[in-house]
Design a protein around this motif. Structure first.
Motif, short mmCIF file in Angstrom:
data_model
loop_
_atom_site.label_atom_id
_atom_site.label_comp_id
_atom_site.label_asym_id
_atom_site.label_seq_id
_atom_site.Cartn_x
_atom_site.Cartn_y
_atom_site.Cartn_z
N VAL A 180 -2.82 -12.35 -13.84
CA VAL A 180 -2.18 -11.94 -15.09
C VAL A 180 -1.87 -10.46 -14.92
N LEU A 181 -0.60 -10.14 -14.88
CA LEU A 181 -0.19 -8.78 -14.56
C LEU A 181 0.02 -7.96 -15.82
N LYS A 182 -0.34 -6.69 -15.72
CA LYS A 182 -0.03 -5.75 -16.81
C LYS A 182 0.62 -4.52 -16.22
N PRO A 183 1.58 -3.92 -16.92
CA PRO A 183 2.30 -2.78 -16.34
C PRO A 183 1.36 -1.64 -15.97
N LEU A 184 1.72 -0.91 -14.94
CA LEU A 184 0.97 0.26 -14.52
C LEU A 184 1.08 1.32 -15.62
N GLU A 185 -0.01 2.06 -15.80
CA GLU A 185 0.02 3.00 -16.92
C GLU A 185 0.39 4.42 -16.53
N THR A 186 0.04 4.77 -15.30
CA THR A 186 0.34 6.16 -14.92
C THR A 186 1.20 6.14 -13.68
N GLY A 187 1.42 7.30 -13.12
CA GLY A 187 2.15 7.36 -11.85
C GLY A 187 3.51 7.96 -12.00
N CYS A 188 4.01 8.50 -10.92
CA CYS A 188 5.33 9.12 -10.88
C CYS A 188 5.52 10.13 -12.00
N GLY A 189 4.54 10.96 -12.21
CA GLY A 189 4.62 12.02 -13.20
C GLY A 189 5.03 11.51 -14.57
N GLY A 190 4.50 10.35 -14.95
CA GLY A 190 4.84 9.79 -16.26
C GLY A 190 6.05 8.88 -16.22
N GLY A 191 6.74 8.88 -15.08
CA GLY A 191 7.96 8.06 -14.94
C GLY A 191 7.70 6.58 -15.18
N LEU A 192 6.47 6.15 -14.91
CA LEU A 192 6.17 4.72 -15.07
C LEU A 192 5.88 4.33 -16.51
N SER A 193 5.77 5.28 -17.38
CA SER A 193 5.47 4.89 -18.76
C SER A 193 6.73 4.76 -19.59
N LYS A 194 7.85 5.08 -18.98
CA LYS A 194 9.10 4.99 -19.74
C LYS A 194 9.80 3.69 -19.42
N ASP A 195 10.15 2.96 -20.45
CA ASP A 195 10.97 1.79 -20.23
C ASP A 195 12.41 2.24 -20.43
N ASN A 196 13.12 2.40 -19.34
CA ASN A 196 14.45 2.96 -19.49
C ASN A 196 15.56 1.91 -19.48
N VAL A 197 15.21 0.69 -19.83
CA VAL A 197 16.25 -0.31 -20.00
C VAL A 197 16.38 -0.61 -21.49
N SER A 198 17.58 -0.42 -22.02
CA SER A 198 17.73 -0.66 -23.45
C SER A 198 17.68 -2.16 -23.70
N LYS B 148 0.84 -1.21 0.00
CA LYS B 148 0.00 0.00 0.00
C LYS B 148 0.87 1.25 0.00
N LEU B 149 1.96 1.19 0.75
CA LEU B 149 2.87 2.35 0.78
C LEU B 149 3.52 2.54 -0.59
N VAL B 150 3.82 1.45 -1.27
CA VAL B 150 4.42 1.57 -2.60
C VAL B 150 3.41 2.23 -3.56
N GLU B 151 2.14 1.85 -3.45
CA GLU B 151 1.12 2.49 -4.30
C GLU B 151 1.12 4.00 -4.07
N LEU B 152 1.19 4.38 -2.78
CA LEU B 152 1.20 5.82 -2.48
C LEU B 152 2.47 6.46 -3.02
N GLY B 153 3.58 5.76 -2.85
CA GLY B 153 4.87 6.30 -3.29
C GLY B 153 4.95 6.45 -4.80
N LEU B 154 4.22 5.59 -5.51
CA LEU B 154 4.26 5.64 -6.98
C LEU B 154 3.17 6.56 -7.54
N ASP B 155 2.29 7.07 -6.65
CA ASP B 155 1.17 7.90 -7.12
C ASP B 155 0.22 7.13 -8.02
N VAL B 156 -0.02 5.88 -7.69
CA VAL B 156 -1.02 5.13 -8.46
C VAL B 156 -2.24 4.89 -7.56
N ALA B 157 -3.36 4.58 -8.17
CA ALA B 157 -4.60 4.45 -7.40
C ALA B 157 -4.50 3.30 -6.40
N PRO B 158 -5.12 3.46 -5.23
CA PRO B 158 -5.14 2.34 -4.28
C PRO B 158 -5.72 1.11 -4.97
#
Ligand SMILES: O=C(O)CCC(=O)C(=O)O
Ligand SMILES: [Fe+2]
Length: 439
Positions: A361-379, A214-224
């Motif tokens: 079946v998990l799917k990546p989070l779409e929003t959160g962290c001011g858009g930080g979660l939509s970037k895949d920053n691993v080449s 729950k704390l991670v959800e808050l920390g990532l700014d994603v919905a509970p």
């Protein structure tokens, strides 16, 4: 000597990974000196963070390893997560600490300390039993139970860890066992002296895991619920671990190596260790790309000399991240590669794995962290890009990931043989094993 990495929390205190190059082997770790809180300080909660005042933290590092020594401050979690501004600040501090250091340390409360001590005593009792009694604790349907030193394989090399794994304890009448779902079956306990303390300790870690999530959800700014929705009936499990002293192994593994470099599979791992010491982790780095659910990360940088040693400290849990957290957050929070050495004394530890449901079946989070979660920053390579696109479409079925990993680690176990012989693996594709899909 490397410079010291510190994180300023903005609330009070600092913490982070300290430095120092190889320390001589030895023991006598002092308990961390937590800075006493003044009467006026409750205002400053949730913080959590107090520097450990102990220059000798690296003394326990096993011989033959080169690493930086972590100096972790300790977070205190609230009794309950209500979603207020303190919780939000704490969640953000946790997320930033994982992004910087790959590991956090949290204080146990008195109940947790007692349950951890009781579980530690039960573990010592169990591993002292004759081999034949321990070896009888296996089950052909679940991966729960005993794993002898030299039985588990990481990156093709036998690990010296001796383990009792606890998965959901499901008897023959459970519909999932009757339907022959992979990995579902009883936990073959040796006796109640082992079972009771382990169940109590695992249960309390389950509650701690939900709080952290729950704390991670808050920390990532994603919905509970964005993450906790996956842990309803979570496939949580615990590994009770013993490592032999480095001069008393059975010769099946590699000298001085307890468990090879790997990442764990689910959301995060809450660990406790005795005072011996042998755990190493890697801090997240932009230059290090891996995705263990696509291509094995076992053995990753195992022999590099830029690992971080995690000194033992009484009364704390450490928490590192797993593959599914990395996947869900599109690499914003990465799985923490770690490995275990062997020391001059035998070592006991616990690793509790907080996991999605087997059916999720998990799917990546779409929003959160001011858009930080939509970037895949691993080449990654073009083949990996394709796989990634497919994953976006289909998501990751946690039960399949778990089954793949356990089959890989225990190729010769009776459970793997039965799973293959009865073609249980093909059931993983059935819709009734994938009911927790996000639409
Ligand atoms: O021994 C430890 O502290 C960690 C064990 C570990 O990495 C595991 O069980 O996956
Ligand atoms: Fe691990």
């Amino acid at each position: 000597m490397a410079s010291r990495a510190m994180i300023t929390t903005g609330t009070h205190g600092t913490f982070g990974l300290g430095s120092s190059m190889p320390f001589p082997p030895g023991f006598n770790v002092k308990k961390p000196q937590l800075t006493p809180r003044k009467a006026s300080e409750p205002e400053k909660r949730p913080s959590l963070i107090s520097p450990i005042v102990d220059a000798g933290l690296g003394k326990t590092m096993p011989q033959g390893y080169k690493a930086t020594v972590a100096q972790l401050g300790t977070f205190e979690l609230p009794e309950q997560v209500t979603g207020g501004s303190r919780d939000r600040r704490l969640g953000k501090a946790l997320v930033q600490a994982w992004r910087k250091d790959g590991i956090i340390q949290i204080a146990m409360n008195d109940t947790q300390k007692k349950l951890c001590d009781d579980a530690m005593a039960a573990s010592r009792r169990f591993f002292k039993k004759p081999h034949s009694e321990k070896a009888a604790c296996v089950d052909s349907q679940s991966y729960a139970g005993y794993i002898a030193s030299g039985e588990e394989v990481t990156d093709g090399i036998a690990d010296y860890s001796e383990i009792f794994t606890i998965t959901k304890d499901l008897d023959a009448s459970d519909p999932r066992v009757r339907a022959r779902w992979p990995c579902h079956g009883p936990c073959p306990w040796p006796d109640v002296e082992m079972k009771d303390p382990m169940v109590r300790y695992s249960d309390i870690l389950g509650a701690e895991g939900e709080k952290l999530l729950k704390l991670v959800e808050l920390g990532l700014d994603v919905a509970p619920g964005s993450l906790t929705r996956y842990t309803r009936d979570g496939w949580h499990h615990t590994r009770v671990l013993r490592f032999p002293p480095r001069n008393a192994t059975n010769g099946r593994g590699k000298e001085g190596r307890g468990i090879g470099s790997h990442t764990d599979y689910g959301l995060f791992v809450i660990s406790a260790q005795d005072d011996v010491g042998a755990l190493f982790i890697r801090r997240p780095s932009q230059n290090e790309a891996f995705a263990n659910w696509r291509k094995s990360a076992a053995g990753f940088k195992e022999d590099a000399d830029d690992w971080v040693y995690v000194p033992p400290a009484y009364g704390v849990h450490t928490v590192i991240l797993g593959d599914m957290m990395q996947y869900l957050t599109r690499n914003y929070l990465r799985a923490t590669p770690h490995k275990v050495g062997l020391n001059t004394r035998e070592r006991f530890a616990f690793a509790y794995f907080h996991e999605p449901s087997f059916q999720a079946v998990l799917k990546p989070l779409e929003t959160g962290c001011g858009g930080g979660l939509s970037k895949d920053n691993v080449s990654c390579s073009s083949q990996e890009e394709e796989e990634e696109e497919e994953e976006e479409e289909e998501g990751i079925h946690y039960g399949t990931h778990f089954t793949n990993m356990f089959m890989r680690n225990y190729p010769d176990r009776i459970t793997t043989k039965r799973l293959l012989a009865e073609d249980r693996y093909s059931l993983l594709a059935r819709p009734e094993l994938r009911i927790m899909a996000r639409t």
